[in-house]
Write a protein that holds these residues in place. Structure first.
Motif, PDB file in Angstrom:
ATOM      1  N   ALA A 145      57.815  53.571  27.790  1.00  0.00           N
ATOM      2  CA  ALA A 145      56.292  53.602  27.460  1.00  0.00           C
ATOM      3  C   ALA A 145      55.741  53.512  26.444  1.00  0.00           C
ATOM      4  CB  ALA A 145      56.176  55.320  27.345  1.00  0.00           C
ATOM      5  N   GLY A 146      56.609  51.891  26.435  1.00  0.00           N
ATOM      6  CA  GLY A 146      56.363  50.571  24.926  1.00  0.00           C
ATOM      7  C   GLY A 146      57.116  51.147  24.613  1.00  0.00           C
ATOM      8  N   MET A 147      58.652  50.714  24.402  1.00  0.00           N
ATOM      9  CA  MET A 147      59.839  50.659  23.943  1.00  0.00           C
ATOM     10  C   MET A 147      59.899  50.491  22.358  1.00  0.00           C
ATOM     11  SD  MET A 147      60.844  46.673  25.513  1.00  0.00           S
ATOM     12  CE  MET A 147      60.710  46.816  27.507  1.00  0.00           C
ATOM     13  N   GLY A 148      59.116  51.725  21.996  1.00  0.00           N
ATOM     14  CA  GLY A 148      59.121  52.814  20.901  1.00  0.00           C
ATOM     15  C   GLY A 148      60.362  52.714  20.620  1.00  0.00           C
ATOM     16  N   GLY A 149      61.368  52.498  20.937  1.00  0.00           N
ATOM     17  CA  GLY A 149      63.181  53.070  20.101  1.00  0.00           C
ATOM     18  C   GLY A 149      63.463  51.767  19.576  1.00  0.00           C
ATOM     19  N   ALA A 150      63.072  50.699  20.288  1.00  0.00           N
ATOM     20  CA  ALA A 150      63.698  49.333  19.814  1.00  0.00           C
ATOM     21  C   ALA A 150      62.835  48.739  18.965  1.00  0.00           C
ATOM     22  CB  ALA A 150      63.648  48.379  21.880  1.00  0.00           C
ATOM     23  N   PHE A 151      61.818  48.818  18.763  1.00  0.00           N
ATOM     24  CA  PHE A 151      60.604  48.457  18.121  1.00  0.00           C
ATOM     25  C   PHE A 151      60.743  48.492  16.755  1.00  0.00           C
ATOM     26  CE2 PHE A 151      57.202  47.381  21.473  1.00  0.00           C
ATOM     27  CZ  PHE A 151      56.713  46.333  20.372  1.00  0.00           C
ATOM     28  N   ALA A 152      61.113  50.197  17.183  1.00  0.00           N
ATOM     29  CA  ALA A 152      61.596  50.745  15.524  1.00  0.00           C
ATOM     30  C   ALA A 152      62.958  50.429  14.998  1.00  0.00           C
ATOM     31  CB  ALA A 152      61.899  52.659  15.727  1.00  0.00           C
ATOM     32  N   LEU A 153      63.976  49.475  15.715  1.00  0.00           N
ATOM     33  CA  LEU A 153      65.017  49.862  14.893  1.00  0.00           C
ATOM     34  C   LEU A 153      65.527  48.879  14.074  1.00  0.00           C
ATOM     35  CD1 LEU A 153      68.129  50.600  16.823  1.00  0.00           C
ATOM     36  CD2 LEU A 153      68.126  47.375  17.562  1.00  0.00           C
ATOM     37  N   GLN A 154      66.528  49.516  13.602  1.00  0.00           N
ATOM     38  CA  GLN A 154      66.317  49.237  11.810  1.00  0.00           C
ATOM     39  C   GLN A 154      67.528  48.573  11.648  1.00  0.00           C
ATOM     40  OE1 GLN A 154      63.757  49.556   9.369  1.00  0.00           O
ATOM     41  NE2 GLN A 154      62.715  50.180  10.984  1.00  0.00           N
ATOM     42  N   PRO A 155      67.309  46.907  10.752  1.00  0.00           N
ATOM     43  CA  PRO A 155      68.575  46.176  10.756  1.00  0.00           C
ATOM     44  C   PRO A 155      69.288  46.594   9.570  1.00  0.00           C
ATOM     45  CG  PRO A 155      66.435  46.150   9.083  1.00  0.00           C
ATOM     46  CD  PRO A 155      66.316  46.103   9.810  1.00  0.00           C
ATOM     47  N   ASP A 156      71.342  46.134   9.736  1.00  0.00           N
ATOM     48  CA  ASP A 156      71.980  46.647   9.460  1.00  0.00           C
ATOM     49  C   ASP A 156      72.571  47.857   9.683  1.00  0.00           C
ATOM     50  OD1 ASP A 156      71.800  44.334   7.728  1.00  0.00           O
ATOM     51  OD2 ASP A 156      70.325  44.812   6.230  1.00  0.00           O
ATOM     52  N   TRP A 157      71.947  48.452  11.002  1.00  0.00           N
ATOM     53  CA  TRP A 157      72.073  49.755  11.839  1.00  0.00           C
ATOM     54  C   TRP A 157      73.576  49.524  12.291  1.00  0.00           C
ATOM     55  CZ3 TRP A 157      69.951  53.690  15.815  1.00  0.00           C
ATOM     56  CH2 TRP A 157      70.997  54.553  15.618  1.00  0.00           C
ATOM     57  N   LEU A 158      73.948  48.099  13.206  1.00  0.00           N
ATOM     58  CA  LEU A 158      74.040  47.351  14.557  1.00  0.00           C
ATOM     59  C   LEU A 158      75.707  46.417  13.888  1.00  0.00           C
ATOM     60  CD1 LEU A 158      72.110  47.539  17.231  1.00  0.00           C
ATOM     61  CD2 LEU A 158      73.252  49.346  16.749  1.00  0.00           C
ATOM     62  N   GLU A 159      76.612  46.973  14.298  1.00  0.00           N
ATOM     63  CA  GLU A 159      77.489  45.992  13.485  1.00  0.00           C
ATOM     64  C   GLU A 159      78.605  45.138  14.627  1.00  0.00           C
ATOM     65  OE1 GLU A 159      80.552  48.821  12.280  1.00  0.00           O
ATOM     66  OE2 GLU A 159      78.933  48.775  10.523  1.00  0.00           O
ATOM     67  N   GLY A 160      78.238  44.907  15.990  1.00  0.00           N
ATOM     68  CA  GLY A 160      78.540  44.442  16.753  1.00  0.00           C
ATOM     69  C   GLY A 160      78.011  43.045  16.899  1.00  0.00           C
ATOM     70  N   LYS A 161      78.821  42.151  17.884  1.00  0.00           N
ATOM     71  CA  LYS A 161      78.314  40.748  18.246  1.00  0.00           C
ATOM     72  C   LYS A 161      78.084  40.456  19.469  1.00  0.00           C
ATOM     73  CE  LYS A 161      79.947  40.434  13.620  1.00  0.00           C
ATOM     74  NZ  LYS A 161      79.101  40.162  12.815  1.00  0.00           N
ATOM     75  N   ILE A 162      78.330  41.486  20.387  1.00  0.00           N
ATOM     76  CA  ILE A 162      77.469  41.517  21.873  1.00  0.00           C
ATOM     77  C   ILE A 162      77.325  42.178  22.076  1.00  0.00           C
ATOM     78  CG2 ILE A 162      78.272  41.042  23.995  1.00  0.00           C
ATOM     79  CD1 ILE A 162      81.341  38.868  22.901  1.00  0.00           C
ATOM     80  N   LEU A 163      75.831  42.323  22.910  1.00  0.00           N
ATOM     81  CA  LEU A 163      75.608  43.517  23.432  1.00  0.00           C
ATOM     82  C   LEU A 163      75.394  43.330  24.754  1.00  0.00           C
ATOM     83  CD1 LEU A 163      72.728  44.868  22.061  1.00  0.00           C
ATOM     84  CD2 LEU A 163      72.336  44.379  24.848  1.00  0.00           C
ATOM     85  N   ILE A 164      75.771  44.743  25.899  1.00  0.00           N
ATOM     86  CA  ILE A 164      75.698  44.551  27.307  1.00  0.00           C
ATOM     87  C   ILE A 164      74.452  45.647  27.548  1.00  0.00           C
ATOM     88  CG2 ILE A 164      76.692  44.958  28.836  1.00  0.00           C
ATOM     89  CD1 ILE A 164      79.590  44.298  27.744  1.00  0.00           C
ATOM     90  N   ASN A 165      73.324  45.351  28.079  1.00  0.00           N
ATOM     91  CA  ASN A 165      72.707  45.619  28.336  1.00  0.00           C
ATOM     92  C   ASN A 165      72.633  46.469  29.676  1.00  0.00           C
ATOM     93  OD1 ASN A 165      69.485  46.147  29.762  1.00  0.00           O
ATOM     94  ND2 ASN A 165      69.321  46.816  28.103  1.00  0.00           N
ATOM     95  N   THR A 166      72.696  48.041  29.793  1.00  0.00           N
ATOM     96  CA  THR A 166      72.636  48.438  31.293  1.00  0.00           C
ATOM     97  C   THR A 166      71.562  48.508  32.305  1.00  0.00           C
ATOM     98  OG1 THR A 166      72.609  50.868  30.416  1.00  0.00           O
ATOM     99  CG2 THR A 166      74.904  49.383  30.210  1.00  0.00           C
ATOM    100  N   ASP A 167      70.365  47.854  31.881  1.00  0.00           N
ATOM    101  CA  ASP A 167      69.645  48.126  32.319  1.00  0.00           C
ATOM    102  C   ASP A 167      68.711  47.214  33.365  1.00  0.00           C
ATOM    103  OD1 ASP A 167      66.851  49.875  33.288  1.00  0.00           O
ATOM    104  OD2 ASP A 167      65.765  48.802  30.481  1.00  0.00           O
ATOM    105  N   ALA A 168      69.693  46.497  34.194  1.00  0.00           N
ATOM    106  CA  ALA A 168      69.391  45.493  35.472  1.00  0.00           C
ATOM    107  C   ALA A 168      69.426  46.298  36.446  1.00  0.00           C
ATOM    108  CB  ALA A 168      70.190  44.374  34.885  1.00  0.00           C
TER     109      ALA A 168
END
Length: 483
Positions: A145-168
């Motif tokens: 409904a608008g990617m509200g969660g992704a828009f709100a993602l704050q820096p310095d919360w995630l530590e990983g270097k590689i991201l695997i998205n499972t939405d394909a």
């Protein structure tokens, strides 16, 4: 029933997810259930102010020096049901069933988008046999409904270097780029006047369309119920003094609408000719969409009388504006063969008291493509005396041909299945573009099983492709190199 499928752990989680209502903006119950599951496993859990959930799991023994990885899925699903099925997505469970190699739902969207991804992440978190380095699992909210969660993602919360998205949503494809998006809404102010005595009222209903995902299916040029009903009304008013009382269609901006309806009134003596014209319009639509929407129907039935309808000026401006709204594929990509560059979907038309809102969702691989349609919608609004409102503008995910993550997934696909995967750019909105904005260092890929008919009650997921997706995901995690 689903738990007899393989991999059983993944399917067991998906079956449980189906029992927990989780439409967009109502993910709390599912998030709480996942939180409880993680805490019983002594996993570190945190939640941000938007409701995104992050779970950390230590590396498997001997893999502590492997590059940290983020697995990601979104918690919400698209709530769509057939007109003949009473289903309250806020409290009713999804009812999945197996049909050959497919899992479907009874009369509603299944939620395999992205419930299978969520289930796969939970299976990784709870399966001690899966080998991986330091792991973070990010569950976002409000994606559909608008990617509200992704828009709100704050820096310095995630530590990983590689991201695997499972939405394909296509087995055998690895996605490394996606379209950006923009919501364009035209608001029409409605002036009504009382109907004269003797006017007869009819309900025009357009339905029987396939619908589908406004990104993944837009290139198939399926019928858009909103667009087709507006076009039909525009033509009918050239020959009849019809007056519109109400006009509604579609439910979501990112779903190709399957149904739309209008309530219209005509003066006495017009009945037979008007119904005949509606039947002729229905036949033209059947001919036009016989290959993409063979079940299309346009019906005209008498309905209870109404007291008022739009004034002539309001109706003229409204139908001109709605008919002029662009819809469908606007431009194919010249950089990537066979991929849609820019499109738009007239997803929702809603009449509420003295305002009608027409909501479209624009997608484009380029910023200029979105900017162009921004101008087009603004121009349509100006010409039809409407107000244009734009929101949720976000850039796409630009492909990285040197992606190490993509190469690892490709190597594992070749090893497991004896053939190369297709490296793709998707004309749909993945959250990766927004992740890249907040975390520019991330190396990202997107994979998933084959899901057809997403965002419609025809949604289904291939059982065999889910097993291959699981094999590819776990093999990729095991193959991530050391830092």
């Amino acid at each position: 029933m689903l738990t007899r499928l393989q991999p059983s752990r993944l399917w067991n989680f998906f079956a449980q997810i189906c029992q927990i209502p989780h439409p967009s903006k109502q993910e709390a119950a599912l998030r709480d259930w996942i939180t409880d599951l993680a805490m019983t496993r002594d996993l570190a859990v945190s939640q941000d102010s938007k409701g995104n959930l992050l779970i950390r799991k230590p590396a498997s023994a001997g893999m502590e020096q492997v590059q940290p990885v983020i697995l990601q899925a979104h918690l919400d699903m698209v709530p769509q049901a057939n007109a003949d099925r009473a289903h309250d997505f806020s409290c009713d469970p999804i009812q999945p069933y197996i049909e050959g190699d497919w899992v479907r739902a009874k009369g509603t969207t299944l939620g395999a988008d992205n419930g299978i991804g969520v289930a796969a992440c939970l299976a990784v978190l709870t399966d001690p046999t899966v080998k991986h380095g330091p792991l973070e699992v990010l569950f976002t909210v409000d994606e559909e409904a608008g990617m509200g969660g992704a828009f709100a993602l704050q820096p310095d919360w995630l530590e990983g270097k590689i991201l695997i998205n499972t939405d394909a949503e296509q087995d055998g494809d690895i996605y490394m780029g996606c379209a950006g998006g923009l919501e364009a809404r035209l608001d029409f102010t409605l002036d009504f006047a009382a109907l004269p005595e003797g006017y007869q009222t009819y309900r025009l209903q357009l339905g029987g369309l396939q619908g589908g995902h406004s990104g993944l299916d837009i290139h198939e040029e399926r019928g858009n119920a909103n667009q087709l009903l507006c076009r039909t009304l525009f033509r009918l008013q050239q020959h009849f003094p019809l007056k519109i009382s109400a006009l509604n269609g579609g439910t979501l901006r990112n779903a190709i609408p399957r149904e739309a309806c209008a309530v219209v009134a005509l003066p006495p003596g017009q009945q037979a000719e008007f119904i005949a014209s509606c039947h002729a319009a229905a036949e033209l639509l059947r001919q036009e969409y016989q290959h993409t929407d063979p079940a299309i129907q346009l019906t005209c039935t008498p309905c209870p009388p109404v007291e008022q309808a739009l004034t002539d000026t309001t109706q003229s401006n409204l139908l001109a504006g709605l008919t002029a709204i662009p819809n469908g594929v606007i431009r194919m990509s010249h950089a990537i063969t066979g991929v849609v560059e820019t499109s738009t979907n007239l997803g929702v038309i809603r009449t509420e008291e003295k305002q009608l809102s027409a909501v479209s969702f624009v997608r484009s691989l380029t910023d200029e493509g979105r900017a162009h349609l921004h101008s087009v919608f603004a121009a349509v609004a100006a010409l039809s005396h409407a107000e244009a409102v734009f929101s949720g503008d976000y850039s796409g995910w630009a492909p990285d041909p040197d992606s190490a993550a993509m190469q690892i997934v490709q190597q594992q696909h070749q090893r497991l299945f004896g053939q190369q995967a297709n490296i793709m750019v998707i004309h749909a909105g993945l959250e990766c573009g927004l992740f890249k904005k907040t975390y520019p260092h991330l190396d990202m890929v997107s994979i998933g099983p084959t899901i057809k008919g997403a965002h419609s009650p025809d949604e289904r997921v291939s059982v065999s492709s889910v097993e291959r997706f699981w094999q590819l995901l776990t093999a990729t995690l095991a193959a991530i190199p050391q830092q």
